[in-house]
Design a protein around this motif. Structure first.
Motif, PDB file in Angstrom:
ATOM      1  N   ILE A   1      81.637  47.856  48.103  1.00  0.00           N
ATOM      2  CA  ILE A   1      80.290  48.197  47.661  1.00  0.00           C
ATOM      3  C   ILE A   1      80.247  48.080  46.148  1.00  0.00           C
ATOM      4  CG2 ILE A   1      78.584  50.053  47.459  1.00  0.00           C
ATOM      5  CD1 ILE A   1      79.441  51.049  50.172  1.00  0.00           C
ATOM      6  N   THR A   2      79.328  47.276  45.646  1.00  0.00           N
ATOM      7  CA  THR A   2      79.166  47.139  44.202  1.00  0.00           C
ATOM      8  C   THR A   2      78.146  48.151  43.702  1.00  0.00           C
ATOM      9  OG1 THR A   2      77.447  45.457  44.463  1.00  0.00           O
ATOM     10  CG2 THR A   2      79.717  44.688  44.327  1.00  0.00           C
ATOM     11  N   ASN A   3      78.406  48.709  42.542  1.00  0.00           N
ATOM     12  CA  ASN A   3      77.513  49.698  41.942  1.00  0.00           C
ATOM     13  C   ASN A   3      77.084  50.764  42.957  1.00  0.00           C
ATOM     14  OD1 ASN A   3      75.833  50.973  40.043  1.00  0.00           O
ATOM     15  ND2 ASN A   3      74.069  49.768  40.684  1.00  0.00           N
ATOM     16  N   PRO A   4      78.042  51.472  43.551  1.00  0.00           N
ATOM     17  CA  PRO A   4      77.684  52.454  44.586  1.00  0.00           C
ATOM     18  C   PRO A   4      76.828  53.585  44.034  1.00  0.00           C
ATOM     19  CG  PRO A   4      79.968  52.729  43.912  1.00  0.00           C
ATOM     20  CD  PRO A   4      79.480  51.474  43.262  1.00  0.00           C
ATOM     21  N   GLN A   5      75.820  53.971  44.811  1.00  0.00           N
ATOM     22  CA  GLN A   5      74.983  55.125  44.506  1.00  0.00           C
ATOM     23  C   GLN A   5      75.371  56.231  45.475  1.00  0.00           C
ATOM     24  OE1 GLN A   5      72.433  54.913  41.862  1.00  0.00           O
ATOM     25  NE2 GLN A   5      73.870  53.237  41.534  1.00  0.00           N
ATOM     26  N   ILE A   6      75.774  57.370  44.957  1.00  0.00           N
ATOM     27  CA  ILE A   6      76.275  58.470  45.783  1.00  0.00           C
ATOM     28  C   ILE A   6      75.239  59.580  45.807  1.00  0.00           C
ATOM     29  CG2 ILE A   6      78.125  60.159  46.072  1.00  0.00           C
ATOM     30  CD1 ILE A   6      79.966  58.172  44.620  1.00  0.00           C
TER      31      ILE A   6
ATOM     32  N   ILE B   1      76.937  57.082  50.659  1.00  0.00           N
ATOM     33  CA  ILE B   1      77.242  56.052  49.668  1.00  0.00           C
ATOM     34  C   ILE B   1      76.394  54.833  49.989  1.00  0.00           C
ATOM     35  CG2 ILE B   1      79.065  54.656  48.627  1.00  0.00           C
ATOM     36  CD1 ILE B   1      81.062  56.728  49.809  1.00  0.00           C
ATOM     37  N   TRP B   2      75.587  54.409  49.003  1.00  0.00           N
ATOM     38  CA  TRP B   2      74.644  53.305  49.171  1.00  0.00           C
ATOM     39  C   TRP B   2      75.032  52.180  48.217  1.00  0.00           C
ATOM     40  CZ3 TRP B   2      69.435  54.156  51.479  1.00  0.00           C
ATOM     41  CH2 TRP B   2      69.286  55.451  52.014  1.00  0.00           C
TER      42      TRP B   2
ATOM     43  N   VAL C   1      76.902  54.432  53.989  1.00  0.00           N
ATOM     44  CA  VAL C   1      77.980  55.115  54.696  1.00  0.00           C
ATOM     45  C   VAL C   1      77.848  56.615  54.473  1.00  0.00           C
ATOM     46  CG1 VAL C   1      80.471  55.328  55.003  1.00  0.00           C
ATOM     47  CG2 VAL C   1      79.473  53.113  54.386  1.00  0.00           C
ATOM     48  N   THR C   2      77.766  57.353  55.561  1.00  0.00           N
ATOM     49  CA  THR C   2      77.714  58.815  55.490  1.00  0.00           C
ATOM     50  C   THR C   2      79.105  59.365  55.741  1.00  0.00           C
ATOM     51  OG1 THR C   2      75.420  58.874  56.273  1.00  0.00           O
ATOM     52  CG2 THR C   2      76.708  60.898  56.508  1.00  0.00           C
TER      53      THR C   2
END
Length: 439
Positions: free
Chosen positions: A420-425, A434-435, A393-394
């Motif tokens: 989202i679990t364990n989001p990587q920003i 957000i990944w 998500v951008t």
């Protein structure tokens, strides 16, 4: 610290003496690789290197350890004298088995620090006391230390061992080690100029490790289930909007984020949009801003409303249109004449294409990964049916006050809402992305 044995070791960089030590500090067998005369010398060139079987022996690209060891040996050889202290502290002190478990956590998206913490360890459990004892046993008076780690310098100095200079070691940044090196800078104070190095040497975007990880997860999912791995990808404003008005296109993300979107397209076998997006945006769904193959375009169009003039029908790859048995036969003939392939599928109770049946069909047709770009109805349907595996998500730093990405309530129970679990920003230009895996 007791010296127990030594032997001549010829290497491509020259001849070293490998000295074996035993000690009563940690009961481990540490080593020193010595070239030239160092006893009584000041400003000796030294590398204090912690064992890394995967990097030093196997040449793993997950880290820069093997490269640093080789570079240190070469630097000592050029100098004509120096010491490489080789400490048996695998995995920053947690051991090989635990390091491999940490690698698995890193493949799930945790960085190298959090992976250690999740296993119940400290971020770094190494003790540099044996290095001081070895250098003292060798009679070294003071050193110039090859390292990027200020904690290593501080540890030696805390034992009152003179470090007169820190000499940086610039690593090669690859797709495999970029996230690891970034975490060492962000979380462990390592002194590396990754931004300048990446721009000058690899041009690898900051999100490249996440793309690599995503591709691996998609391949594993398809191999195990035969159904495509589904990634939801869209851009929204700060207030969660994807457009200002229904049916009207709005450019939300900045150019760097658009480039990232094209990289995502190139990493997926297929790309899917709903008929609303196809009509509002008239997209081509191709890869243009990066190198890579165009994904297979798929349009969910329950009533075959896509016009024969659509860009998707002018593209090199034949567009697949998913529809229901209720769609008009004359529209199918017209679209097939324009070059489309029609996939008739079961319908839901409200007359829409059954997305679960569509995924089964796409898997049978060989699509291993599917990127869903929108619009709101399609995104909401995938989320509500729990058919998406991952989301990118951008979020652009603007307010729109328009059409929201998710256009209906998903579940009355907060604990059951998709998340989202364990989001990587990751910041991409002015936007935040957000990944993470969906649960």
């Amino acid at each position: 610290m007791t010296r127990t044995a030594a032997a001549r070791i010829p290497t491509p960089d020259g001849e070293f003496q490998l000295i074996h030590f035993r000690n009563n500090w940690d009961a481990k067998e540490h080593l020193a690789l010595v070239m030239g005369e160092v006893t009584g010398r000041t400003s000796v060139l030294v590398r204090v290197h912690s064992e890394c079987f995967t990097g030093d022996v196997l040449g793993s690209q997950r880290c820069d350890c093997g490269e640093q060891l080789a570079a240190a040996m070469h630097a000592v050889a050029v100098e004509g004298s120096g010491v490489i202290v080789y400490l048996r502290q695998e995995g920053r002190g947690i051991g090989l088995a635990e390091k491999l478990r940490a690698y698995n956590l890193q493949d799930e998206g945790y960085d190298t620090v959090d992976a250690n913490l999740l296993l119940g360890h400290q971020a770094d459990e190494r003790d540099y006391t044996p290095a001081v004892l070895i250098l003292q046993a060798l009679g070294v008076a003071s050193i110039r230390l090859l390292t990027n780690n200020p904690a290593k310098v501080e540890s030696l100095q805390s034992h009152h061992f003179p470090v007169v200079q820190r000499i940086p070691m610039q690593p090669s940044v690859t797709h495999e080690n970029a996230a690891y090196l970034s975490a060492k800078v962000r979380r462990m104070r390592h002194l590396l100029d990754l931004n300048g190095h990446v721009a000058a040497q690899t041009d690898a975007p900051v999100y490249t490790p996440l793309l690599t990880q995503l591709s691996k997860q998609a391949a594993a999912r398809f191999h195990s289930t035969g159904q495509p791995f589904v990634t939801l990808s869209y851009a929204q404003s700060l207030d969660g909007c994807v457009a200002a008005q229904p049916g009207k296109h709005l450019d939300i993300s900045a150019p760097p984020s658009l480039t990232m979107t094209h990289a995502l397209r190139a990493s997926h076998d297929g790309i899917l949009v709903g008929i609303g997006t196809a009509l509002a945006d008239d997209p081509s769904l191709t890869v243009r801003l990066v190198q890579g193959d165009n994904p297979q375009p798929v349009v969910v169009d329950s009533h075959l409303r896509l016009p024969a003039s659509a860009k998707l029908l002018q593209m090199p790859r034949q567009v697949w249109i998913a529809t229901t048995d209720a769609a008009p036969q004359e529209r199918q003939r017209a679209l097939e004449a324009a070059g489309a392939r029609i996939l008739r599928l079961p319908a839901t109770a409200n007359g829409q294409v059954d997305l679960a049946a569509l995924l089964i069909r796409l898997g049978e047709m060989g699509l291993g990964s599917l990127m869903v770009e929108g619009g709101p109805s399609i995104l909401t349907s995938f989320l509500a049916a729990r058919l998406a595996d991952y989301a990118v998500v951008t979020v652009a730093p603007i307010f729109v006050g328009g059409v929201h990405a998710v256009n209906q309530s998903l579940d009355p129970s907060p604990e059951k809402l998709p998340r989202i679990t364990n989001p990587q920003i990751v910041q991409v230009g002015p936007d935040v992305t957000i990944w993470g895996a969906l649960a």
